[in-house]
Design a protein around this motif. Structure first.
Motif, mmCIF file in Angstrom:
data_model
loop_
_atom_site.group_PDB
_atom_site.id
_atom_site.type_symbol
_atom_site.label_atom_id
_atom_site.label_comp_id
_atom_site.label_asym_id
_atom_site.label_seq_id
_atom_site.Cartn_x
_atom_site.Cartn_y
_atom_site.Cartn_z
ATOM 1 N N VAL A 157 0.920 -1.248 0.109
ATOM 2 C CA VAL A 157 -0.089 -0.022 0.073
ATOM 3 C C VAL A 157 0.835 1.193 -0.031
ATOM 4 N N THR A 158 0.706 2.099 -0.909
ATOM 5 C CA THR A 158 1.406 3.386 -0.863
ATOM 6 C C THR A 158 0.539 4.371 -0.479
ATOM 7 N N VAL A 159 1.308 4.924 0.857
ATOM 8 C CA VAL A 159 0.590 5.939 1.596
ATOM 9 C C VAL A 159 1.268 7.509 1.390
ATOM 10 N N ALA A 160 2.510 7.415 1.011
ATOM 11 C CA ALA A 160 3.357 8.434 0.841
ATOM 12 C C ALA A 160 2.734 9.358 -0.537
ATOM 13 N N MET A 161 3.011 10.671 -0.308
ATOM 14 C CA MET A 161 2.867 11.384 -1.622
ATOM 15 C C MET A 161 3.929 11.286 -2.623
ATOM 16 N N PHE A 162 3.822 10.885 -3.604
ATOM 17 C CA PHE A 162 4.924 10.858 -4.517
ATOM 18 C C PHE A 162 5.051 12.032 -5.541
ATOM 19 N N HIS A 163 6.329 12.387 -5.686
ATOM 20 C CA HIS A 163 6.738 13.735 -6.545
ATOM 21 C C HIS A 163 7.325 13.497 -7.714
ATOM 22 N N LYS A 164 7.969 11.908 -7.726
ATOM 23 C CA LYS A 164 8.563 11.449 -9.075
ATOM 24 C C LYS A 164 7.849 10.455 -9.623
ATOM 25 N N LYS A 165 8.244 10.312 -10.925
ATOM 26 C CA LYS A 165 7.842 8.910 -11.406
ATOM 27 C C LYS A 165 8.426 7.640 -11.137
ATOM 28 N N HIS A 166 8.106 6.595 -10.947
ATOM 29 C CA HIS A 166 8.819 5.374 -10.681
ATOM 30 C C HIS A 166 8.799 4.242 -11.579
ATOM 31 N N LEU A 167 9.913 3.698 -11.985
ATOM 32 C CA LEU A 167 9.805 2.653 -12.764
ATOM 33 C C LEU A 167 9.656 1.296 -12.194
ATOM 34 N N ILE A 168 8.685 0.557 -12.210
ATOM 35 C CA ILE A 168 8.144 -0.615 -11.537
ATOM 36 C C ILE A 168 8.454 -1.866 -12.179
ATOM 37 N N ASP A 169 8.813 -2.716 -11.444
ATOM 38 C CA ASP A 169 9.210 -4.233 -11.912
ATOM 39 C C ASP A 169 7.638 -5.028 -12.003
ATOM 40 N N VAL A 170 7.039 -4.795 -13.207
ATOM 41 C CA VAL A 170 5.848 -5.571 -13.466
ATOM 42 C C VAL A 170 6.087 -6.874 -13.155
ATOM 43 N N ASN A 171 6.946 -7.404 -13.598
ATOM 44 C CA ASN A 171 7.169 -9.030 -13.488
ATOM 45 C C ASN A 171 7.011 -9.491 -12.125
ATOM 46 N N ASN A 172 7.529 -8.836 -11.392
ATOM 47 C CA ASN A 172 7.579 -9.165 -9.865
ATOM 48 C C ASN A 172 5.972 -9.263 -9.362
ATOM 49 N N ILE A 173 5.365 -8.268 -9.820
ATOM 50 C CA ILE A 173 3.824 -7.958 -9.515
ATOM 51 C C ILE A 173 2.985 -9.252 -10.122
ATOM 52 N N GLN A 174 3.260 -9.382 -11.486
ATOM 53 C CA GLN A 174 2.471 -10.563 -12.152
ATOM 54 C C GLN A 174 2.760 -11.876 -11.808
ATOM 55 N N SER A 175 3.872 -12.184 -12.115
ATOM 56 C CA SER A 175 4.308 -13.549 -11.691
ATOM 57 C C SER A 175 4.058 -14.012 -10.319
ATOM 58 N N LEU A 176 4.141 -13.181 -9.502
ATOM 59 C CA LEU A 176 4.112 -13.648 -7.999
ATOM 60 C C LEU A 176 2.852 -13.084 -7.442
ATOM 61 N N GLU A 177 1.808 -12.674 -8.128
ATOM 62 C CA GLU A 177 0.528 -12.202 -7.806
ATOM 63 C C GLU A 177 0.402 -11.272 -6.662
ATOM 64 N N LYS A 178 1.100 -10.456 -6.783
ATOM 65 C CA LYS A 178 1.416 -9.272 -5.684
ATOM 66 C C LYS A 178 0.459 -8.239 -6.187
ATOM 67 N N GLU A 179 0.070 -7.371 -5.162
ATOM 68 C CA GLU A 179 -0.856 -6.194 -5.318
ATOM 69 C C GLU A 179 -0.126 -4.977 -4.785
ATOM 70 N N ILE A 180 -0.234 -3.690 -5.728
ATOM 71 C CA ILE A 180 0.007 -2.572 -5.287
ATOM 72 C C ILE A 180 -1.169 -1.647 -5.248
ATOM 73 N N ILE A 181 -1.464 -1.150 -4.128
ATOM 74 C CA ILE A 181 -2.777 -0.533 -3.657
ATOM 75 C C ILE A 181 -2.650 0.871 -3.350
ATOM 76 N N GLY A 182 -3.201 1.696 -3.935
ATOM 77 C CA GLY A 182 -3.321 3.109 -3.824
ATOM 78 C C GLY A 182 -3.991 3.303 -2.430
ATOM 79 N N CYS A 183 -3.575 4.569 -1.901
ATOM 80 C CA CYS A 183 -4.422 5.069 -0.381
ATOM 81 C C CYS A 183 -4.606 6.556 -0.331
#
Length: 340
Positions: free
Chosen positions: A258-284
């Motif tokens: 869960v992301t609770v911080a305010m982000f001011h920069k764009k982040h490159l994310i390892d999508v394969n780590n999310i998809q292949s391991l069925e992880k979730e990134i949730i906004g807050c």
């Protein structure tokens, strides 16, 4: 009345302001304490997406009811209160489902015609005002709003008793999120930061382990080795470089971030780590009323000394100094409150 006014970027002053008349469904609050939040610092730095100077600052508050509108029935003068500082349109799908934080017409203090809480008096719609237990101090009452942010993050993560939780960032939001995780039954909480003193407070609040990430070449590996496992849930409370991918490395298969911080920069994310391991990134985004009620429940329960998060209490006319303390992390600052 006196108000804390941001005239321009990094320019805080005390101004005399004419108190507006009270509408029939509003409550006038004599402010006792107002907190300086990380989002206030974003406004101070000129980075906030929608709160821009010139503006009366603040949205964290505790105080006493000083007057009520003619149609307000649930409050009376002298009630000790805080405020859920947002108001939806009441008609959209989000408002009707209790998610006013997602309303496209959402109002907040310091935006549009709703003045901020850093003032001798603050006017709020009665629907946003919440009674505090009489035994609650005004100092603790001013922590309810950021504590509700923490509960919203923990609720979005669906933290369950027995789960391992990592909280990345030990600012006030990270520390109060830690308190929420412990209250929800997490039996192992790890907190990280790059500075030692907030990690000391984290330990006082009951963290099972803390990691100063500046002390390691590979702090993620050190954290996993220290704990002996990855984490069920990870809460991101800092916008540090690479923090999202580091959170992914910390998270178990099928885990939630869960992301609770305010982000001011764009982040490159390892999508394969999310998809292949069925992880979730949730906004807050902020909170809802249930989060506030859970925050008050924790206060009443009283076994987590969240007041340890308060590092300074200054008279409101020293607001400029308070903002500098938080912005520059001076004098071991964490949560700085202004007394009115």
């Amino acid at each position: 009345m006196d108000v804390v006014f941001m005239e321009d970027k990094e320019k805080i002053s005390i101004k005399d302001y004419q108190l507006p008349s009270l509408n029939k469904n509003e409550v006038l609050i004599k402010v006792k304490m107002a907190g300086i939040c990380g989002s206030d610092i974003n406004t101070y730095r000129g980075l906030h997406p929608f709160r821009k100077p010139p503006v009366i600052m603040g949205h964290e508050v505790s105080g006493e009811v000083a007057d009520i509108g003619t149609e307000v029935k649930s409050f009376q003068n002298g009630d000790k209160v805080t405020v859920e500082p947002q108001q939806g349109c009441t008609q959209c799908e989000y408002c009707l489902s209790g998610n006013e934080n997602l309303c496209t017409l959402r109002r907040a203090p310091g935006v549009g015609n709703w003045s901020g809480t850093m003032a001798e008096y603050f006017i709020a719609p009665s629907s946003t005002v919440i009674k505090l237990p009489p035994e609650t101090s005004f100092e603790t009452g001013a922590l309810i709003e950021p504590l509700a942010v923490g509960f919203h993050a923990i609720n979005k993560a669906n933290v369950q008793p027995g789960e391992k939780v990592a909280i990345l960032g030990a600012g006030p939001i990270g520390l109060l999120t830690q308190a929420a995780a412990l209250h929800k039954g997490s039996d192992f909480v790890m907190v990280t930061d790059i500075i030692d003193y907030p990690l000391d407070i984290s330990q006082q609040l009951g963290a099972h382990t803390t990691i100063n990430v500046a002390s390691y070449t590979d702090w993620v590996k050190a954290a996993i080795d220290n704990v002996g496992d990855k984490f069920d849930k990870v809460i991101i409370a800092t916008d540090a470089k690479e923090i999202v991918n580091q959170a992914l490395q910390l998270t178990k298969r099928g885990g939630k971030i869960v992301t609770v911080a305010m982000f001011h920069k764009k982040h490159l994310i390892d999508v394969n780590n999310i998809q292949s391991l069925e992880k979730e990134i949730i906004g807050c985004m902020t909170y809802n009323r249930d989060d506030f009620l859970q925050a008050i429940e924790l206060i009443k329960f009283g076994n987590i000394p969240i007041e340890q998060v308060i590092s300074h209490i200054l008279p409101y006319y020293e607001a400029s100094q308070g903002f500098r303390l938080v912005h520059q992390k001076q004098d071991r600052s964490l949560k700085v409150l202004l007394r009115f």
